[in-house]
Design a protein around this motif. Sequence first.
Motif, PDB file in Angstrom:
ATOM      1  N   SER A 108      47.077  41.284  45.749  1.00  0.00           N
ATOM      2  CA  SER A 108      46.489  41.208  44.407  1.00  0.00           C
ATOM      3  C   SER A 108      44.972  41.177  44.461  1.00  0.00           C
ATOM      4  CB  SER A 108      46.946  39.930  43.699  1.00  0.00           C
ATOM      5  OG  SER A 108      48.337  39.911  43.589  1.00  0.00           O
ATOM      6  N   THR A 109      44.339  41.935  43.564  1.00  0.00           N
ATOM      7  CA  THR A 109      42.869  41.891  43.492  1.00  0.00           C
ATOM      8  C   THR A 109      42.401  40.928  42.406  1.00  0.00           C
ATOM      9  OG1 THR A 109      42.763  43.639  41.825  1.00  0.00           O
ATOM     10  CG2 THR A 109      42.691  44.328  44.143  1.00  0.00           C
ATOM     11  N   HIS A 110      43.245  40.705  41.400  1.00  0.00           N
ATOM     12  CA  HIS A 110      42.850  39.940  40.203  1.00  0.00           C
ATOM     13  C   HIS A 110      41.618  40.535  39.530  1.00  0.00           C
ATOM     14  CE1 HIS A 110      45.240  36.302  41.847  1.00  0.00           C
ATOM     15  NE2 HIS A 110      45.998  37.074  41.108  1.00  0.00           N
ATOM     16  N   ASN A 111      41.412  41.833  39.746  1.00  0.00           N
ATOM     17  CA  ASN A 111      40.362  42.520  38.983  1.00  0.00           C
ATOM     18  C   ASN A 111      40.887  43.886  38.549  1.00  0.00           C
ATOM     19  OD1 ASN A 111      39.693  44.617  40.922  1.00  0.00           O
ATOM     20  ND2 ASN A 111      38.629  43.052  42.115  1.00  0.00           N
ATOM     21  N   PHE A 112      40.034  44.679  37.900  1.00  0.00           N
ATOM     22  CA  PHE A 112      40.494  45.936  37.297  1.00  0.00           C
ATOM     23  C   PHE A 112      39.809  47.140  37.931  1.00  0.00           C
ATOM     24  CE2 PHE A 112      40.362  42.502  34.061  1.00  0.00           C
ATOM     25  CZ  PHE A 112      41.734  42.255  34.022  1.00  0.00           C
ATOM     26  N   ARG A 113      39.282  46.941  39.136  1.00  0.00           N
ATOM     27  CA  ARG A 113      38.542  48.030  39.783  1.00  0.00           C
ATOM     28  C   ARG A 113      39.473  49.018  40.487  1.00  0.00           C
ATOM     29  NH1 ARG A 113      34.731  43.896  40.489  1.00  0.00           N
ATOM     30  NH2 ARG A 113      35.458  43.261  42.546  1.00  0.00           N
TER      31      ARG A 113
ATOM     32  N   PHE B  71      41.436  41.705  30.391  1.00  0.00           N
ATOM     33  CA  PHE B  71      41.421  43.169  30.349  1.00  0.00           C
ATOM     34  C   PHE B  71      41.166  43.661  28.924  1.00  0.00           C
ATOM     35  CE2 PHE B  71      43.912  47.184  29.918  1.00  0.00           C
ATOM     36  CZ  PHE B  71      43.167  47.976  30.767  1.00  0.00           C
TER      37      PHE B  71
ATOM     38  N   CYS C 157      46.379  44.821  40.669  1.00  0.00           N
ATOM     39  CA  CYS C 157      45.705  43.654  40.089  1.00  0.00           C
ATOM     40  C   CYS C 157      46.557  42.408  40.348  1.00  0.00           C
ATOM     41  CB  CYS C 157      45.500  43.865  38.595  1.00  0.00           C
ATOM     42  SG  CYS C 157      44.748  42.457  37.779  1.00  0.00           S
ATOM     43  N   CYS C 158      47.838  42.468  40.011  1.00  0.00           N
ATOM     44  CA  CYS C 158      48.706  41.308  40.263  1.00  0.00           C
ATOM     45  C   CYS C 158      50.183  41.657  40.148  1.00  0.00           C
ATOM     46  CB  CYS C 158      48.370  40.158  39.316  1.00  0.00           C
ATOM     47  SG  CYS C 158      48.839  40.470  37.605  1.00  0.00           S
TER      48      CYS C 158
ATOM     49  N   PHE D 179      44.287  48.069  34.632  1.00  0.00           N
ATOM     50  CA  PHE D 179      45.103  46.856  34.780  1.00  0.00           C
ATOM     51  C   PHE D 179      46.419  47.309  35.410  1.00  0.00           C
ATOM     52  CE2 PHE D 179      47.423  43.264  32.259  1.00  0.00           C
ATOM     53  CZ  PHE D 179      47.490  42.483  33.403  1.00  0.00           C
ATOM     54  N   TYR D 180      46.647  46.862  36.655  1.00  0.00           N
ATOM     55  CA  TYR D 180      47.750  47.382  37.459  1.00  0.00           C
ATOM     56  C   TYR D 180      48.686  46.231  37.837  1.00  0.00           C
ATOM     57  CZ  TYR D 180      49.803  50.213  41.290  1.00  0.00           C
ATOM     58  OH  TYR D 180      50.644  50.894  42.129  1.00  0.00           O
TER      59      TYR D 180
ATOM     60  N   LEU E  69      44.880  37.428  32.835  1.00  0.00           N
ATOM     61  CA  LEU E  69      44.308  38.718  33.231  1.00  0.00           C
ATOM     62  C   LEU E  69      44.460  39.746  32.114  1.00  0.00           C
ATOM     63  CD1 LEU E  69      45.527  38.722  36.932  1.00  0.00           C
ATOM     64  CD2 LEU E  69      43.133  38.920  36.217  1.00  0.00           C
TER      65      LEU E  69
END
Length: 287
Positions: free
Chosen positions: A150-155, A181, A166-167, A196-197, A177
């Motif tokens: 998980s990145t916990h971001n939207f990049r 987003f 993302c998660c 957002f993945y 999240l």
Amino acid sequence: MPLRRDTPLFPQGKTKAFTLSYDDGVVQDRHFIELLKKYGLQATFNLNSGRFDSEEHYSHIRVNHSRVSKSEVKELYGPFEVSGHTTSHPDLARIPMGAAAWEVCEDKKVLEDITGKLVSGFAYPFGTWNPETLKVLEAAGIRYARTVKSTHNFRLPENFLLWDPCCHHDDPQLMELADKFLALDPNSEKNVLPVFYVWGHTYEFDDHENWDRIESLFQKISGYEEIWYATNGQIEEYVSAVKALRYSSDASRIYNPTAITVWMKVLEQTAVIRPGETICLENYKGN
Ligand SMILES: [Zn+2]
């Protein structure tokens, strides 16, 4: 005058994308797909082509982990993306490179035969890989591969063959999240092509008795004009087209050599650059 900064947009000028990735092709995908259709969402399903029709039960999960039947794959997943997950679900980091190559290529071929479409994506079984795995995927013509980190971001990923989501849908931060987003400012330079993945396995909704959790997410995230609801493959393909744009030396002309229309915010306006087209920015006075 400072160098102009163009901001790529998603198709139709949308500023954000939401995507889902679900593994193993289990029978619970059937209900999940009903929900996707109800909320107008898109998703990618990562299938093991050698495990269709199998009845599976595991000690660590309380519910059925049985797979969909081969005969229903084309219709069930037809409106969505089918992607590779190897033939038999081995740990690719622990098997010989040749065996890994067979697992990836055979799976891709069988899924392409069943769906009649090209398979360009992949999800790592158990989330494991090594440098040889990446070589195998490249040689097989796989364009992107999802990990379980998980990145916990939207990049977007730097390397689509190591696409960290993302998660997971059971992540305690899921709803937080989603709110972040939705609140993202698309005009901020930090938020270029945000995605957002969310990923998981649909048997987990039975196992954790939390179908309401994913439906709450779908209610929250669906129906926005500015969000592109896309498969993983559509996002990779579109982003590759954006990266393929060519600029003249003074940046007054932008050429799109691909077969995909690209949207871009240029000089505060939305430019649409069609396949094979060169746009000229006549009002643009050098850099
Ligand atoms: Zn799996």
